[in-house]
Design an enzyme around this catalytic site. Structure first.
Site, PDB file in Angstrom:
ATOM      1  N   ASP A  61       0.891  -1.171   0.000  1.00 33.53           N
ATOM      2  CA  ASP A  61       0.000   0.000   0.000  1.00 33.53           C
ATOM      3  C   ASP A  61       0.924   1.214   0.000  1.00 33.53           C
ATOM      4  O   ASP A  61       1.601   1.489   0.993  1.00 33.53           O
ATOM      5  CB  ASP A  61      -0.894  -0.019   1.248  1.00 33.53           C
ATOM      6  N   ARG A 146     -11.889  17.313 -13.486  1.00 33.48           N
ATOM      7  CA  ARG A 146     -10.758  16.539 -12.981  1.00 33.48           C
ATOM      8  C   ARG A 146      -9.931  17.386 -12.009  1.00 33.48           C
ATOM      9  O   ARG A 146      -8.700  17.361 -12.042  1.00 33.48           O
ATOM     10  CB  ARG A 146      -9.858  16.062 -14.134  1.00 33.48           C
ATOM     11  N   TYR A 149      -7.604  15.512  -9.301  1.00 29.70           N
ATOM     12  CA  TYR A 149      -6.704  14.674 -10.098  1.00 29.70           C
ATOM     13  C   TYR A 149      -5.654  15.520 -10.816  1.00 29.70           C
ATOM     14  O   TYR A 149      -4.458  15.232 -10.761  1.00 29.70           O
ATOM     15  CB  TYR A 149      -7.535  13.879 -11.106  1.00 29.70           C
ATOM     16  N   LYS A 153      -1.637  15.535 -10.375  1.00 27.74           N
ATOM     17  CA  LYS A 153      -0.732  15.143 -11.468  1.00 27.74           C
ATOM     18  C   LYS A 153       0.212  16.279 -11.843  1.00 27.74           C
ATOM     19  O   LYS A 153       1.337  16.044 -12.299  1.00 27.74           O
ATOM     20  CB  LYS A 153      -1.541  14.665 -12.677  1.00 27.74           C
ATOM     21  N   ARG A 190     -14.603   4.143 -15.885  1.00 34.03           N
ATOM     22  CA  ARG A 190     -14.984   5.557 -16.072  1.00 34.03           C
ATOM     23  C   ARG A 190     -15.936   5.716 -17.263  1.00 34.03           C
ATOM     24  O   ARG A 190     -16.816   6.576 -17.246  1.00 34.03           O
ATOM     25  CB  ARG A 190     -13.734   6.434 -16.263  1.00 34.03           C
TER      26      ARG A 190
HETATM   27  N1  LIG Z   1      -5.827   5.057 -17.924  1.00 35.11           N
HETATM   28  C1  LIG Z   1      -5.694   6.306 -18.315  1.00 35.11           C
HETATM   29  O1  LIG Z   1      -6.404   6.795 -19.221  1.00 35.11           O
HETATM   30  C2  LIG Z   1      -4.635   7.184 -17.680  1.00 35.11           C
HETATM   31  C3  LIG Z   1      -4.310   8.403 -18.315  1.00 35.11           C
HETATM   32  C4  LIG Z   1      -3.363   9.223 -17.750  1.00 35.11           C
HETATM   33  C5  LIG Z   1      -2.730   8.834 -16.574  1.00 35.11           C
HETATM   34  N2  LIG Z   1      -3.048   7.660 -15.989  1.00 35.11           N
HETATM   35  C6  LIG Z   1      -2.365   7.309 -14.729  1.00 35.11           C
HETATM   36  O2  LIG Z   1      -1.690   6.087 -14.885  1.00 35.11           O
HETATM   37  C7  LIG Z   1      -1.696   5.395 -13.644  1.00 35.11           C
HETATM   38  C8  LIG Z   1      -2.288   4.000 -13.862  1.00 35.11           C
HETATM   39  O3  LIG Z   1      -3.553   4.160 -14.446  1.00 35.11           O
HETATM   40  P1  LIG Z   1      -4.445   2.895 -14.830  1.00 35.11           P
HETATM   41  O4  LIG Z   1      -5.576   3.410 -15.643  1.00 35.11           O
HETATM   42  O5  LIG Z   1      -3.575   1.800 -15.305  1.00 35.11           O
HETATM   43  O6  LIG Z   1      -5.019   2.586 -13.359  1.00 35.11           O
HETATM   44  P2  LIG Z   1      -5.795   1.377 -12.750  1.00 35.11           P
HETATM   45  O7  LIG Z   1      -6.761   1.980 -11.783  1.00 35.11           O
HETATM   46  O8  LIG Z   1      -6.346   0.452 -13.784  1.00 35.11           O
HETATM   47  O9  LIG Z   1      -4.647   0.681 -11.907  1.00 35.11           O
HETATM   48  C9  LIG Z   1      -4.154   1.310 -10.766  1.00 35.11           C
HETATM   49  C10 LIG Z   1      -3.460   0.287  -9.919  1.00 35.11           C
HETATM   50  O10 LIG Z   1      -3.013   0.953  -8.730  1.00 35.11           O
HETATM   51  C11 LIG Z   1      -3.285   0.096  -7.640  1.00 35.11           C
HETATM   52  N3  LIG Z   1      -3.393   0.862  -6.420  1.00 35.11           N
HETATM   53  C12 LIG Z   1      -4.416   1.649  -6.020  1.00 35.11           C
HETATM   54  N4  LIG Z   1      -4.173   2.130  -4.796  1.00 35.11           N
HETATM   55  C13 LIG Z   1      -2.981   1.648  -4.414  1.00 35.11           C
HETATM   56  C14 LIG Z   1      -2.201   1.776  -3.235  1.00 35.11           C
HETATM   57  N5  LIG Z   1      -2.620   2.498  -2.188  1.00 35.11           N
HETATM   58  N6  LIG Z   1      -1.007   1.150  -3.177  1.00 35.11           N
HETATM   59  C15 LIG Z   1      -0.579   0.404  -4.220  1.00 35.11           C
HETATM   60  N7  LIG Z   1      -1.278   0.220  -5.351  1.00 35.11           N
HETATM   61  C16 LIG Z   1      -2.467   0.842  -5.432  1.00 35.11           C
HETATM   62  C17 LIG Z   1      -4.578  -0.593  -8.002  1.00 35.11           C
HETATM   63  O11 LIG Z   1      -4.777  -1.788  -7.256  1.00 35.11           O
HETATM   64  C18 LIG Z   1      -4.391  -0.847  -9.483  1.00 35.11           C
HETATM   65  O12 LIG Z   1      -3.742  -2.083  -9.724  1.00 35.11           O
HETATM   66  C19 LIG Z   1      -2.491   6.235 -12.674  1.00 35.11           C
HETATM   67  O13 LIG Z   1      -1.612   7.009 -11.884  1.00 35.11           O
HETATM   68  C20 LIG Z   1      -3.313   7.112 -13.577  1.00 35.11           C
HETATM   69  O14 LIG Z   1      -3.643   8.334 -12.977  1.00 35.11           O
HETATM   70  C21 LIG Z   1      -3.995   6.821 -16.514  1.00 35.11           C
END
Ligand SMILES: NC(=O)c1ccc[n+]([C@@H]2O[C@H](COP(=O)([O-])OP(=O)(O)OC[C@H]3O[C@@H](n4cnc5c(N)ncnc54)[C@H](O)[C@@H]3O)[C@@H](O)[C@H]2O)c1
Length: 254
Positions: A61, A146, A149, A153, A190
């Site tokens: 975590d 957002r 968020y 970021k 989402r």
């Molecule tokens: N998917 C998108 O469109 C997108 C776009 C821009 C940025 N991002 C960023 O990329 C990153 C990953 O995005 P994603 O869409 O793959 O996310 P996701 O939600 O599918 O995966 C996030 C992962 O983080 C883990 N997690 C959550 N809380 C946690 C904690 N306290 N400790 C450890 N692990 C934890 C979750 O279990 C999950 O496996 C994020 O930071 C997100 O903001 C995503």
């Protein structure tokens, strides 16, 4: 066999059980790194027998400082990738204190604590690479609904530059990746949430997300992972203190 750009390297990737984090962990292992794929969701860890060489999952975590210290000490990474994050919906007037605080704690403070845990050994070895997964929704671009968020970021970009500036003489590099919309489990949720909130079909909700990218599609986690491999590998060794957008033209093309 794929090119082993990361042979002999050790990496910790957070948020690694699914989505972008998983793709980066897989790509790093395929490139020859020893990867600790860290995630809070241990229930979703694949069986160790199904994992490729070099990849192992570890429960973490990232908001728990003691766990962060323990996992980073055990893994002793040359490469740290801060991926774990959460997306809160809402404009400034709709953003609750709880959402704000969770966004800062999970998206920003955790990356800071991971850096604090990993940097001493990187500095001592005079070799390190930090990659923070930020977003186009940040100081790069104002994106509707957002607030928490985007602020979190944007802060990650500040952390990236700060680490890059302070540890450059120790040969530690820090960069940020700013993805546009990427097809991951949380993004798929989402899409469903948007459809429910707006009373539209999931196809219409999907089309709205796709329309943000002039390239006409959403990105794939593997595309982000390929950029992370580049930044962590010798090929990327001249890059530091930068953010790299990978967003289908969202931030760069009108
Ligand atoms: N998917 C998108 O469109 C997108 C776009 C821009 C940025 N991002 C960023 O990329 C990153 C990953 O995005 P994603 O869409 O793959 O996310 P996701 O939600 O599918 O995966 C996030 C992962 O983080 C883990 N997690 C959550 N809380 C946690 C904690 N306290 N400790 C450890 N692990 C934890 C979750 O279990 C999950 O496996 C994020 O930071 C997100 O903001 C995503």
């Amino acid at each position: 066999m794929a090119q082993q750009e990361l042979a002999g390297r050790t990496a910790v990737v957070t948020g690694a059980v699914q989505g972008i984090g998983r793709a980066i962990a897989d790509a790093f292992a395929a490139a020859g790194a020893q990867v600790a794929a860290a995630d809070v969701n241990a229930a979703a860890f694949p069986p160790a027998s199904e994992l490729p060489e070099g990849l192992r999952f570890v429960q973490l975590d990232v908001t728990d400082d003691a766990q962060v210290a323990e996992v980073v000490k055990a893994a002793a990474p040359d490469i740290l990738v801060n991926v774990a994050g959460v997306v809160h919906h809402g404009a400034a007037l709709e953003c609750s204190d709880a959402d704000w605080e969770q966004a800062m704690r999970l998206n920003v403070r955790s990356a800071f604590k991971m850096c604090q845990a990993a940097l001493p050994a990187m500095v001592e070895r005079r070799d390190g690479c930090v990659i923070n997964i930020s977003s186009v929704a940040s100081s790069l671009l104002g994106v509707p609904a957002r607030c928490a968020y985007s602020v979190s970021k944007a802060a990650l970009l500040g952390l990236t530059r700060s680490v890059a500036a302070d540890y450059i003489k120790a040969n530690v590099r820090a960069n940020a990746i700013c993805p546009g919309t990427v097809r991951t489990p949380s993004w798929e949720q989402r899409v469903r949430d948007l459809a429910a909130a707006e009373g539209i079909s999931e196809e219409e909700a999907l089309a709205r997300f796709v329309a943000r990218q002039p390239l006409g599609r959403v990105g794939l986690p593997g595309e982000v992972a390929a950029l992370a491999v580049y930044l962590a590998s010798p090929a990327g060794s001249f890059a530091t203190g930068q953010e790299f957008s990978i967003d289908g033209g969202w931030s760069g093309v009108k």
